[in-house]
Design an enzyme around this catalytic site. Structure first.
Site, PDB file in Angstrom:
ATOM      1  N   ARG A 164       0.825  -1.212   0.000  1.00 11.75           N
ATOM      2  CA  ARG A 164       0.000   0.000   0.000  1.00 11.75           C
ATOM      3  C   ARG A 164       0.857   1.259   0.000  1.00 11.75           C
ATOM      4  O   ARG A 164       0.527   2.259   0.624  1.00 11.75           O
ATOM      5  CB  ARG A 164      -0.962   0.007   1.188  1.00 11.75           C
ATOM      6  N   SER A 233     -11.834  -0.871   2.530  1.00 11.48           N
ATOM      7  CA  SER A 233     -10.978  -1.113   3.696  1.00 11.48           C
ATOM      8  C   SER A 233     -10.476   0.213   4.254  1.00 11.48           C
ATOM      9  O   SER A 233      -9.768   0.941   3.565  1.00 11.48           O
ATOM     10  CB  SER A 233      -9.796  -1.995   3.306  1.00 11.48           C
ATOM     11  N   GLU A 329      -5.837   3.391   5.761  1.00 11.09           N
ATOM     12  CA  GLU A 329      -5.485   3.349   4.346  1.00 11.09           C
ATOM     13  C   GLU A 329      -6.134   4.518   3.615  1.00 11.09           C
ATOM     14  O   GLU A 329      -5.599   5.018   2.621  1.00 11.09           O
ATOM     15  CB  GLU A 329      -5.957   2.014   3.763  1.00 11.09           C
TER      16      GLU A 329
END
Length: 368
Positions: A164, A233, A329
């Protein structure tokens, strides 16, 4: 170049949070990029945000910074002896690209089906799902630099992809924007069925069968943002060293874990949140999804700050139970531009709430 003033962003973010910006630009060519106001360091570099489809964005305040929403479209395919080279404009929809590739007999992205957002946003986060990451098929990124007003071609190695993460969140952060992505898809294809949920498929499964299974899995776990606003998410899956994991596993033998190449262990953030008793938790008009604890949902709030307070509450609960830190995130946007989650110190976690029963009910009390 098309632009607007006092532009509402409510329909431009999947949390459906009420926010507006003083000005938004929609560049679709190099010439239009060069017409943007000076965004190089030392000028307004902290007061703008590059917006894709808003599927990984949380507007923390009602006033957003200057918004740049690139509109580079188009897909081209070059077939080589043993691979396909596919070049895609940054504004193309990611899931549409996955479907397009499979229709053309180009395989590899099927595990990444139904991930919301634009193609240009994919390399920034190095999106991934079901055992596959964007970086696995990236060949080159075309990137526009604000300071020099020129386009640069960055190889996969130059992008420094990680979990990520990428150079676009590090050294090149806010110094330019992605206009185009080039992929390399080998013709020699084999289904990646390593992830739980896909391992029930036959080894001979086609790419379309894999994609259908991925779509079914994601649809069963994740709410449609059009029906229940969310950003997928919310937290990254935390990564711990083997010593810390050994302690956790001793206390929680069934803890889901995924060994990494460097010896570290990735944990399932959703499982941690669930075990903290927060799956289905709701406070006012925000909450944790009932099927997937990693997803925070908006039941009707217009305030990004309420999502932040919920996220901080979850972070505290997980840290207290597991001594593991959850890092969002989702990207946090204020009127001054993007800010880190930890820097939002003026927004406090939910207080005086105790989860009881099946975690879908709450009551006020002193929180120990």
């Amino acid at each position: 170049m098309h632009s607007n003033q006092n532009y509402s962003l409510k329909s431009s973010n999947s949390f459906n949070i009420k926010a507006s910006c003083s000005r938004i630009y929609f560049p679709s060519s190099l010439a239009e990029l060069q017409q943007l106001p000076d965004l190089s360091a030392g000028n307004t570099s902290d007061n703008f945000y590059i917006l894709g489809e808003g599927s990984n964005t949380l507007f923390v305040e009602a006033q957003a910074p200057i918004i740049i929403q690139p509109k580079f479209n188009g897909i081209s395919i070059v077939e080589q002896d043993d691979h396909f080279v596919v070049t895609v404009g940054a504004a193309e929809n990611w899931h549409d690209l996955v479907c397009f590739c499979l229709e053309q007999g180009i395989y590899g992205l099927e595990n990444l089906a139904l991930i919301p957002g634009s193609v240009g946003a994919a390399p920034v986060q190095n999106i991934g799902a079901y055992g596959v990451e964007f970086a696995d098929f990236c060949q080159e990124i075309q990137w526009y630099e604000f300071a020099s007003e020129t386009l640069h071609s960055l190889t996969k190695q130059a992008c420094r992809f990680a979990y990520r993460d990428s150079i676009f969140k590090q050294e090149r952060y806010n110094k330019g924007l992605i206009t185009q992505v080039t992929f390399n898809f080998p013709k020699a294809w084999q289904a990646n069925l390593s992830y739980a949920g896909l391992d029930t498929l036959a080894k001979e499964s086609t790419a379309k069968q894999v994609m259908a299974q991925v779509i079914a899995l994601r649809s069963s776990k994740l709410p449609d943002p059009k029906e229940l606003p969310n950003a997928g998410s919310f937290f990254k899956n935390p990564i711990v060293n083997d010593a810390d994991f050994a302690q956790l596993q001793q206390q929680y033998p069934k803890i889901p874990h995924f060994p990494q190449k460097n010896g570290e262990i990735k944990l399932a953030a959703g499982w941690l949140i669930d075990q903290a008793g927060l799956k289905g938790f709701r406070h006012g008009d925000v909450g944790v999804h009932q099927q997937q604890a990693l997803v925070l949902v908006n039941y009707g709030s217009e305030l990004g700050a309420e999502i932040i307070s919920l996220a901080k509450y979850i972070q505290q609960k997980v840290a207290k139970k597991f001594s593991v830190s959850l890092i969002p995130e989702v990207r946090m946007i204020t009127h001054k531009g993007e800010r880190s989650f930890s820097s939002l110190s003026d927004l406090n976690p939910i207080e005086n709430i105790t989860v009881i029963g099946d975690s879908n009910s709450i009551r006020g009390s002193s929180d120990d």
